[in-house]
Design a protein around this motif. Structure first.
Motif, PDB file in Angstrom:
ATOM      1  N   TYR A  73      -2.516  13.036   9.123  1.00  0.00           N
ATOM      2  CA  TYR A  73      -2.829  12.009   8.130  1.00  0.00           C
ATOM      3  C   TYR A  73      -1.803  10.883   8.099  1.00  0.00           C
ATOM      4  CZ  TYR A  73      -4.015   9.724   3.786  1.00  0.00           C
ATOM      5  OH  TYR A  73      -4.370   8.779   2.866  1.00  0.00           O
ATOM      6  N   GLY A  74      -2.316   9.654   7.964  1.00  0.00           N
ATOM      7  CA  GLY A  74      -1.470   8.512   7.665  1.00  0.00           C
ATOM      8  C   GLY A  74      -0.806   7.843   8.849  1.00  0.00           C
ATOM      9  N   GLU A  75      -1.158   8.250  10.079  1.00  0.00           N
ATOM     10  CA  GLU A  75      -0.509   7.672  11.265  1.00  0.00           C
ATOM     11  C   GLU A  75      -1.403   6.660  11.974  1.00  0.00           C
ATOM     12  OE1 GLU A  75       2.695   8.094  12.381  1.00  0.00           O
ATOM     13  OE2 GLU A  75       2.914   9.043  10.424  1.00  0.00           O
ATOM     14  N   TYR A  76      -2.683   6.972  12.136  1.00  0.00           N
ATOM     15  CA  TYR A  76      -3.592   6.086  12.860  1.00  0.00           C
ATOM     16  C   TYR A  76      -4.577   5.439  11.898  1.00  0.00           C
ATOM     17  CZ  TYR A  76      -2.139   8.288  17.296  1.00  0.00           C
ATOM     18  OH  TYR A  76      -1.427   8.749  18.361  1.00  0.00           O
ATOM     19  N   ALA A  77      -4.942   4.199  12.185  1.00  0.00           N
ATOM     20  CA  ALA A  77      -5.994   3.521  11.422  1.00  0.00           C
ATOM     21  C   ALA A  77      -7.349   3.902  12.010  1.00  0.00           C
ATOM     22  CB  ALA A  77      -5.800   2.007  11.483  1.00  0.00           C
ATOM     23  N   GLN A  78      -8.210   4.504  11.184  1.00  0.00           N
ATOM     24  CA  GLN A  78      -9.539   4.931  11.615  1.00  0.00           C
ATOM     25  C   GLN A  78     -10.583   4.296  10.696  1.00  0.00           C
ATOM     26  OE1 GLN A  78      -9.568   9.335  12.507  1.00  0.00           O
ATOM     27  NE2 GLN A  78      -7.475   9.172  11.731  1.00  0.00           N
ATOM     28  N   GLU A  79     -11.668   3.847  11.273  1.00  0.00           N
ATOM     29  CA  GLU A  79     -12.608   2.996  10.554  1.00  0.00           C
ATOM     30  C   GLU A  79     -13.109   3.591   9.244  1.00  0.00           C
ATOM     31  OE1 GLU A  79     -16.926   0.735  11.166  1.00  0.00           O
ATOM     32  OE2 GLU A  79     -16.256   2.263  12.612  1.00  0.00           O
ATOM     33  N   LEU A  80     -13.660   4.802   9.290  1.00  0.00           N
ATOM     34  CA  LEU A  80     -14.312   5.338   8.091  1.00  0.00           C
ATOM     35  C   LEU A  80     -13.332   5.716   6.983  1.00  0.00           C
ATOM     36  CD1 LEU A  80     -17.324   5.404   7.647  1.00  0.00           C
ATOM     37  CD2 LEU A  80     -16.770   5.328  10.060  1.00  0.00           C
ATOM     38  N   PRO A  81     -12.199   6.349   7.277  1.00  0.00           N
ATOM     39  CA  PRO A  81     -11.232   6.580   6.195  1.00  0.00           C
ATOM     40  C   PRO A  81     -10.760   5.280   5.538  1.00  0.00           C
ATOM     41  CG  PRO A  81     -10.718   7.971   8.069  1.00  0.00           C
ATOM     42  CD  PRO A  81     -11.793   7.030   8.519  1.00  0.00           C
ATOM     43  N   VAL A  82     -10.538   4.233   6.334  1.00  0.00           N
ATOM     44  CA  VAL A  82     -10.101   2.952   5.772  1.00  0.00           C
ATOM     45  C   VAL A  82     -11.200   2.346   4.900  1.00  0.00           C
ATOM     46  CG1 VAL A  82      -9.464   0.578   6.327  1.00  0.00           C
ATOM     47  CG2 VAL A  82      -8.446   2.464   7.609  1.00  0.00           C
ATOM     48  N   LYS A  83     -12.451   2.366   5.390  1.00  0.00           N
ATOM     49  CA  LYS A  83     -13.560   1.805   4.613  1.00  0.00           C
ATOM     50  C   LYS A  83     -13.767   2.571   3.311  1.00  0.00           C
ATOM     51  CE  LYS A  83     -17.281   0.343   6.753  1.00  0.00           C
ATOM     52  NZ  LYS A  83     -18.456   0.262   7.679  1.00  0.00           N
ATOM     53  N   LEU A  87     -13.430   0.888  -0.370  1.00  0.00           N
ATOM     54  CA  LEU A  87     -14.559   0.893  -1.295  1.00  0.00           C
ATOM     55  C   LEU A  87     -14.180   1.556  -2.614  1.00  0.00           C
ATOM     56  CD1 LEU A  87     -17.481   0.124  -1.801  1.00  0.00           C
ATOM     57  CD2 LEU A  87     -18.188   2.270  -0.698  1.00  0.00           C
ATOM     58  N   LEU A  88     -13.355   2.590  -2.568  1.00  0.00           N
ATOM     59  CA  LEU A  88     -12.874   3.212  -3.805  1.00  0.00           C
ATOM     60  C   LEU A  88     -12.051   2.212  -4.618  1.00  0.00           C
ATOM     61  CD1 LEU A  88     -11.880   6.789  -2.581  1.00  0.00           C
ATOM     62  CD2 LEU A  88     -13.504   6.274  -4.426  1.00  0.00           C
ATOM     63  N   ALA A  89     -11.182   1.464  -3.948  1.00  0.00           N
ATOM     64  CA  ALA A  89     -10.364   0.469  -4.653  1.00  0.00           C
ATOM     65  C   ALA A  89     -11.244  -0.625  -5.254  1.00  0.00           C
ATOM     66  CB  ALA A  89      -9.345  -0.134  -3.695  1.00  0.00           C
ATOM     67  N   ASP A  90     -12.250  -1.044  -4.524  1.00  0.00           N
ATOM     68  CA  ASP A  90     -13.150  -2.086  -5.018  1.00  0.00           C
ATOM     69  C   ASP A  90     -14.014  -1.618  -6.185  1.00  0.00           C
ATOM     70  OD1 ASP A  90     -12.199  -3.779  -3.057  1.00  0.00           O
ATOM     71  OD2 ASP A  90     -13.895  -3.483  -1.695  1.00  0.00           O
ATOM     72  N   SER A  91     -14.191  -0.307  -6.319  1.00  0.00           N
ATOM     73  CA  SER A  91     -15.131   0.246  -7.302  1.00  0.00           C
ATOM     74  C   SER A  91     -14.459   0.830  -8.530  1.00  0.00           C
ATOM     75  CB  SER A  91     -15.981   1.344  -6.627  1.00  0.00           C
ATOM     76  OG  SER A  91     -16.609   0.855  -5.459  1.00  0.00           O
ATOM     77  N   THR A  92     -13.141   0.733  -8.602  1.00  0.00           N
ATOM     78  CA  THR A  92     -12.388   1.299  -9.720  1.00  0.00           C
ATOM     79  C   THR A  92     -11.507   0.214 -10.340  1.00  0.00           C
ATOM     80  OG1 THR A  92     -10.721   2.053  -8.132  1.00  0.00           O
ATOM     81  CG2 THR A  92     -12.365   3.676  -8.827  1.00  0.00           C
ATOM     82  N   PRO A  93     -10.941   0.466 -11.523  1.00  0.00           N
ATOM     83  CA  PRO A  93     -10.075  -0.531 -12.167  1.00  0.00           C
ATOM     84  C   PRO A  93      -8.915  -0.972 -11.281  1.00  0.00           C
ATOM     85  CG  PRO A  93     -10.677   1.159 -13.747  1.00  0.00           C
ATOM     86  CD  PRO A  93     -11.181   1.630 -12.409  1.00  0.00           C
ATOM     87  N   GLU A  94      -8.407  -2.152 -11.541  1.00  0.00           N
ATOM     88  CA  GLU A  94      -7.457  -2.822 -10.651  1.00  0.00           C
ATOM     89  C   GLU A  94      -6.211  -1.996 -10.359  1.00  0.00           C
ATOM     90  OE1 GLU A  94      -5.029  -7.095 -10.430  1.00  0.00           O
ATOM     91  OE2 GLU A  94      -6.432  -6.677 -12.068  1.00  0.00           O
ATOM     92  N   ARG A  95      -5.727  -1.251 -11.343  1.00  0.00           N
ATOM     93  CA  ARG A  95      -4.465  -0.537 -11.119  1.00  0.00           C
ATOM     94  C   ARG A  95      -4.630   0.666 -10.177  1.00  0.00           C
ATOM     95  NH1 ARG A  95      -3.443   1.511 -17.231  1.00  0.00           N
ATOM     96  NH2 ARG A  95      -4.451  -0.478 -17.590  1.00  0.00           N
ATOM     97  N   LEU A  96      -5.860   1.085  -9.921  1.00  0.00           N
ATOM     98  CA  LEU A  96      -6.112   2.142  -8.940  1.00  0.00           C
ATOM     99  C   LEU A  96      -6.350   1.466  -7.590  1.00  0.00           C
ATOM    100  CD1 LEU A  96      -8.415   4.420 -11.123  1.00  0.00           C
ATOM    101  CD2 LEU A  96      -6.007   4.797 -10.559  1.00  0.00           C
ATOM    102  N   GLN A  97      -5.316   1.446  -6.769  1.00  0.00           N
ATOM    103  CA  GLN A  97      -5.332   0.609  -5.569  1.00  0.00           C
ATOM    104  C   GLN A  97      -5.318   1.387  -4.265  1.00  0.00           C
ATOM    105  OE1 GLN A  97      -1.616  -1.125  -6.753  1.00  0.00           O
ATOM    106  NE2 GLN A  97      -2.582  -3.008  -7.506  1.00  0.00           N
ATOM    107  N   VAL A  98      -4.661   2.531  -4.258  1.00  0.00           N
ATOM    108  CA  VAL A  98      -4.391   3.247  -3.008  1.00  0.00           C
ATOM    109  C   VAL A  98      -4.864   4.691  -3.136  1.00  0.00           C
ATOM    110  CG1 VAL A  98      -2.612   3.931  -1.360  1.00  0.00           C
ATOM    111  CG2 VAL A  98      -2.384   1.780  -2.610  1.00  0.00           C
TER     112      VAL A  98
END
Length: 393
Positions: A73-83, A87-98
């Motif tokens: 976990y956390g080493e490679y950028a992979q399309e679906l985990p990033v998306k 989408l979780l960040a876009d769908s929740t209140p601003e302070r929930l970012q990561v």
């Protein structure tokens, strides 16, 4: 198959059903005998979109043809985990970012506790009596039922428990408290909901003393109450949000979410503050992303209030004491554990899958897929009423 199941696979109770599953589709599970069973449990709130939802299946197939696990976990950028995290960040209140992706709700609980301790530099954890957060060593330590814990002690130190919905206990939250961990809706205790502005008062107390509020949305999350997360009903945003179960639509997943400032504290002093090999697995992320998109875009959440209302209108019977919960997260009080277990068994014989609450066995669990139809609700409720009419307490 049933013989080998009991011989070779570890059991968790002395009375496992051993139901032999052939396939599952929509709101139904089919046995090897060809009989179909209407599912009012959804894998204990896990199958958000029912069984074998075509969009989830297609997402898994598409990703499987590209690659499976490639790196911890956390080493490679992979399309679906990033998306998924975006989408979780876009769908929740601003302070929930990561979002930190893990393998289960229980692991997410453990990670969230570590995060709170690391960020605040404090050691004390406050949880709730009769809470349930999972069965890993850490999650069990902060669960509030001694019967399920006592054979596994010693557990985590410096954990204290307060009463759900009791404002007087809020004074136990002090400057020594790293975090307060609360199920937004208490699950194993019988789907108990916050009352009289309790959640706002709890958040205010946490802010006064500098403690982080962790909300466990492993069960009510992903649309089950009519909002993406149940805290949205109560006008409060947690410092750390924990999710799992229905997040994957039927695959094993969990996550905890916070601000970038808080989450960054796991990346240093020491580095690798939390590490997981298979968290963020691309197959699981594909299923979770497909689930989240469908929950957000399908209009299913707009139907939850009507479906809850129908359950409450239909499930009226002298043997039903009350119904707790919110949305499609309902607990039907049948009076005694023995009667409830008997009712669940007889419902299964008639083609309806129901279950019971972990701590409060007198409550019958109803947590169907969000996709369940009005006709299916009527069909299942009629079976429950028929069984109640036929069964002596």
């Amino acid at each position: 198959m049933k013989t080998d199941f009991f011989k070779y696979q570890a059991q968790t109770t002395p009375f496992a059903a051993g139901f032999e599953v052939e396939k599952a589709e929509g709101s139904y599970i089919y046995g090897t005998d060809g009989k179909k069973h209407l599912d009012f449990v959804a894998g204990v709130s896990a199958n958000t979109l029912g069984h074998s939802h075509p969009k989830i299946v297609e997402a898994i197939k598409t990703q499987a043809e590209k690659y499976l696990h490639v790196m911890v976990y956390g080493e490679y950028a992979q399309e679906l985990p990033v998306k998924l995290c975006k989408l979780l960040a876009d769908s929740t209140p601003e302070r929930l970012q990561v979002t930190y992706l893990v393998n289960s709700g229980a692991e997410a609980i453990d990670g969230s506790l570590k995060l709170a301790k690391r960020y605040t530099g404090r050691e004390e954890i406050i949880s709730f009596k009769n809470s349930y957060h999972g069965n890993t060593h850490g999650a069990l330590s902060v669960s509030g039922n001694e019967y399920h814990k006592r054979e596994f002690r010693p557990l985590l130190p410096l954990v204290d428990f307060i009463e759900f919905n009791d404002e007087k206990d809020l004074t136990k939250i002090t400057e020594k408290t790293a975090c307060v961990l609360m199920e937004t809706i208490q699950g194993a205790a019988g789907f108990l909901v916050p009352q009289d502005g309790y959640l706002k008062k709890l958040k205010k107390r946490c802010e006064e003393v500098g403690a982080l509020l962790i909300l466990d949305e492993i069960q009510p999350g992903f649309g089950r109450t009519g909002k993406l997360f149940a805290f949205e009903h109560y006008g409060v945003v947690p410092d750390i949000l924990v999710m799992g179960k229905g997040m994957g639509g039927g695959v094993p997943v969990g996550a905890f979410m916070s601000s970038k400032e808080i989450m960054d504290s796991l990346s240093h002093s020491p580095k690798l503050g939390h590490i997981t090999t298979f968290g963020g697995n691309p197959l699981i992320a594909a299923a979770s992303y497909a689930t989240l998109k469908e929950v957000l875009e399908s209009g299913l959440m707009n139907e939850i209030e009507e479906k809850e209302k129908l359950f409450r209108e239909l499930l009226v019977h002298p043997k039903i004491k009350n119904i707790n919960g919110r949305g499609l997260m309902l607990a039907v009080n049948l009076g005694t554990p023995e009667f409830t277990l008997d009712v669940a068994k007889r419902c299964m014989e008639k083609g309806l899958i129901v279950f019971w609450q972990l701590y409060r066995n007198e409550y019958l669990r109803i947590s169907p897929p969000l996709t369940i139809s009005i006709n299916e609700i009527r069909e299942g409720c009629q079976i429950i009423l028929d069984v109640l009419n036929e069964t002596e307490k």
